[in-house]
Design an enzyme around this catalytic site. Structure first.
Site, PDB file in Angstrom:
ATOM      1  CB  THR A 133      -0.962  -0.039   1.211  1.00 17.89           C
ATOM      2  OG1 THR A 133      -1.917   1.005   1.094  1.00 17.89           O
ATOM      3  CG2 THR A 133      -0.234   0.108   2.546  1.00 17.89           C
ATOM      4  CG  ASN A 134       1.284   4.312  -2.389  1.00 20.81           C
ATOM      5  OD1 ASN A 134       2.090   3.401  -2.465  1.00 20.81           O
ATOM      6  ND2 ASN A 134       1.046   5.126  -3.385  1.00 20.81           N
ATOM      7  NE  ARG A 135       4.218   7.338   5.775  1.00 20.37           N
ATOM      8  CZ  ARG A 135       5.094   8.064   6.449  1.00 20.37           C
ATOM      9  NH1 ARG A 135       6.357   8.009   6.165  1.00 20.37           N
ATOM     10  NH2 ARG A 135       4.684   8.856   7.428  1.00 20.37           N
TER      11      ARG A 135
ATOM     12  CB  VAL B 256      -3.029   5.333  -7.282  1.00 18.08           C
ATOM     13  CG1 VAL B 256      -3.324   4.020  -7.987  1.00 18.08           C
ATOM     14  CG2 VAL B 256      -4.263   6.226  -7.247  1.00 18.08           C
TER      15      VAL B 256
END
Ligand code: C5P
Length: 219
Positions: A29-31, A97
């Site tokens: 995932t991303n922060r 994203v």
């Protein structure tokens, strides 16, 4: 008192991170806390817009008066955006994203080996949602965000042109992730416009006013 500058307008917003599964229990995932996107959704609703918020996994409550659609992956986020963008006047891409997803999602949990062997994952590129929506016929007025760690203005302008969008809001990534304050620069055809550092909720109202002004003037 907030002027109803977006009365009668439909605003589509992406927010939060995307989550790309590796197997049923793991993923990348991303922060992104989702705070900026949610604050914009709230501010757009306060300005009279009909707001659809397409959100990756976050811990935030649905802003009052906003319709939220929950998604996980970039592909799900793109599908939802393609569904709602034809009827939207404005599209604001705030989501962080994930740039890549694993080429194959394991159907069962990948078991740890009792040796030093580690799994080897191969990745494929995710679709660029903002670019895809900006290229659609009769696309809404598209606004992007860019979190950079250096050369914020130079990289931001290059990104705006590459994505083919009229307005990009650039900031320093690590300084803003999860923070309540944000300091941004607006980049458009006329150059740059720096805004003072302020609370994300307050900033959201300023940004919505900037966006509705540009929408009216078709900048
Ligand atoms: O290319 P980069 O990820 O830095 O661009 C950031 C902007 O593009 C943000 O507005 C983000 O929401 C959007 N974006 C997107 N789909 C992607 C990657 C970024 O919509 N796959």
């Amino acid at each position: 008192f907030v002027p109803q500058s977006l009365a009668g307008k439909k605003v589509l917003i992406t927010a939060g991170p995307t989550f790309e599964a590796i197997d049923p229990v793991r993923g990348i995932t991303n922060r992104s806390s989702g705070k900026m996107g949610y604050a914009l959704a709230h501010a757009a609703a306060c300005a009279g817009a009909n707001v659809t918020l397409i959100s990756g996994p976050t811990a935030l409550p649905i802003p009052f008066g906003v319709g939220r659609i929950n998604v996980e992956s970039a592909q799900e986020m793109l599908d939802a955006c393609l569904k709602y963008s034809p009827e939207s006047d404005v599209f604001i891409a705030v989501a962080a994203v994930a740039d890549w997803r694993t080429a194959d999602v394991a159907t069962q949990k990948i078991k740890k080996q009792h040796t030093d062997d580690v799994p080897c994952l191969s990745f494929v590129q995710n679709p660029d949602i903002l670019h895809t929506i900006a290229q659609q016929p009769n696309s809404p007025y598209c606004v992007g965000f860019a979190a950079e760690t250096e050369h914020v203005i130079e990289f931001g302008q290059a990104k705006r042109l590459k994505k083919g969008i009229p307005l990009l809001i650039a900031n320093n990534g690590p300084a803003t992730f999860g923070a309540d304050d944000n300091q941004v620069v607006l980049l458009d055809d006329s150059g740059l416009h720096e805004l003072p550092k302020q609370n994300k909720a307050q900033l959201a109202h300023v940004l919505i006013a900037e966006i509705s002004n540009r929408l009216t003037k078709k900048l």
